[in-house]
Design a protein around this motif. Structure first.
Motif, PDB file in Angstrom:
ATOM      1  N   ALA A 160      -0.827  -7.559   8.572  1.00  0.00           N
ATOM      2  CA  ALA A 160      -0.319  -7.763   9.122  1.00  0.00           C
ATOM      3  C   ALA A 160       1.075  -8.363   8.526  1.00  0.00           C
ATOM      4  O   ALA A 160       2.516  -7.639   9.281  1.00  0.00           O
ATOM      5  N   LYS A 161       1.174  -9.168   7.599  1.00  0.00           N
ATOM      6  CA  LYS A 161       2.153  -9.502   7.082  1.00  0.00           C
ATOM      7  C   LYS A 161       3.391  -8.602   6.667  1.00  0.00           C
ATOM      8  O   LYS A 161       3.988  -9.087   6.357  1.00  0.00           O
ATOM      9  N   ALA A 209       6.641  -6.471  15.507  1.00  0.00           N
ATOM     10  CA  ALA A 209       6.034  -8.036  15.489  1.00  0.00           C
ATOM     11  C   ALA A 209       4.508  -7.460  16.719  1.00  0.00           C
ATOM     12  O   ALA A 209       3.609  -8.066  16.543  1.00  0.00           O
ATOM     13  N   ALA A 255       1.444  -6.051  14.610  1.00  0.00           N
ATOM     14  CA  ALA A 255       1.496  -7.273  12.930  1.00  0.00           C
ATOM     15  C   ALA A 255       0.336  -8.457  14.277  1.00  0.00           C
ATOM     16  O   ALA A 255      -0.314  -8.478  14.195  1.00  0.00           O
ATOM     17  N   GLU A 272       4.671  -6.907   9.962  1.00  0.00           N
ATOM     18  CA  GLU A 272       5.737  -7.598  10.543  1.00  0.00           C
ATOM     19  C   GLU A 272       7.114  -7.344  10.362  1.00  0.00           C
ATOM     20  O   GLU A 272       8.000  -7.360  10.980  1.00  0.00           O
ATOM     21  N   HIS A 273       7.267  -7.205   8.883  1.00  0.00           N
ATOM     22  CA  HIS A 273       8.108  -7.174   8.414  1.00  0.00           C
ATOM     23  C   HIS A 273       8.944  -5.736   7.653  1.00  0.00           C
ATOM     24  O   HIS A 273       9.973  -5.255   6.875  1.00  0.00           O
ATOM     25  N   TYR A 309      -3.156  -9.366  13.146  1.00  0.00           N
ATOM     26  CA  TYR A 309      -4.021 -11.160  13.113  1.00  0.00           C
ATOM     27  C   TYR A 309      -4.483 -11.217  13.533  1.00  0.00           C
ATOM     28  O   TYR A 309      -6.171 -11.462  13.226  1.00  0.00           O
TER      29      TYR A 309
END
Length: 174
Positions: free
Chosen positions: A146-147, A131, A134, A150-151, A138
């Motif tokens: 980033a998308k 996070a 990410a 982030e995961h 961003y």
């Protein structure tokens, strides 16, 4: 246990080659490269190895954005910076995570002061680096990366992209 000792040895002796640096420069923008350079050398080497593995794995998929995949692989750990985390923080994180996930959650707190506070903050960042990374991506306008970043530690789900699935697999291998 032997595997972790070998992993520690590789971390403290990590070094990027000229070919690695050329590979990195081929794919990252100036702003992305700046984030990449904020990581420790061992995290940079890990990221490059993840990128190389991701390229190999990508051959098993169709319709992959290979540039996006490589950039995401190189930047997946930018939430962990040399300023915030040292190798011993990572060792402590791995040990505490093995002993007790709930205990780790209790110890890891953001914003504490002093030496102990810095170690707690480092554990917080280790736990939340996806996070944190990410958010940094961003900020520089790299929402596509980033998308994925982030995961990258989330359990895979049907709605995830192929690039995320490949990154997840390549990160586990390295």
């Amino acid at each position: 246990m032997i595997g972790r000792i070998i992993q520690f040895y590789h971390a403290v002796t990590a070094k990027l080659t000229d070919d690695d640096i050329a590979f990195i420069n081929k794919y990252l923008s100036a702003a992305e490269y700046k984030l990449f350079n904020e990581m420790h050398t061992y995290d940079k080497c890990h990221a490059v190895n993840v990128a190389y593995s991701a390229v190999k794995i990508a051959g098993q998929y169709s319709r992959i954005d290979i540039d996006l995949l490589i950039r995401a692989a190189l930047l997946h750990d930018v939430g962990r910076t040399a300023h915030n985390i040292c190798i011993f923080d990572k060792v402590i994180f791995v040990l505490l995570n093995k002993i007790s996930k709930n205990g780790l959650l209790y110890i890891a707190r953001k914003g504490c002061s002093g030496f102990a506070g810095k170690r707690r903050n480092a554990l917080y960042i280790c736990m939340n680096h996806a996070a944190v990374g990410a958010a940094k991506l961003y900020e520089i306008g790299a929402a596509d990366i980033a998308k994925i970043v982030e995961h990258h530690h989330d359990k895979l789900y049907d709605g995830g992209s192929s690039e995320l699935a490949i990154l997840h697999r390549a990160d586990e291998l390295n």
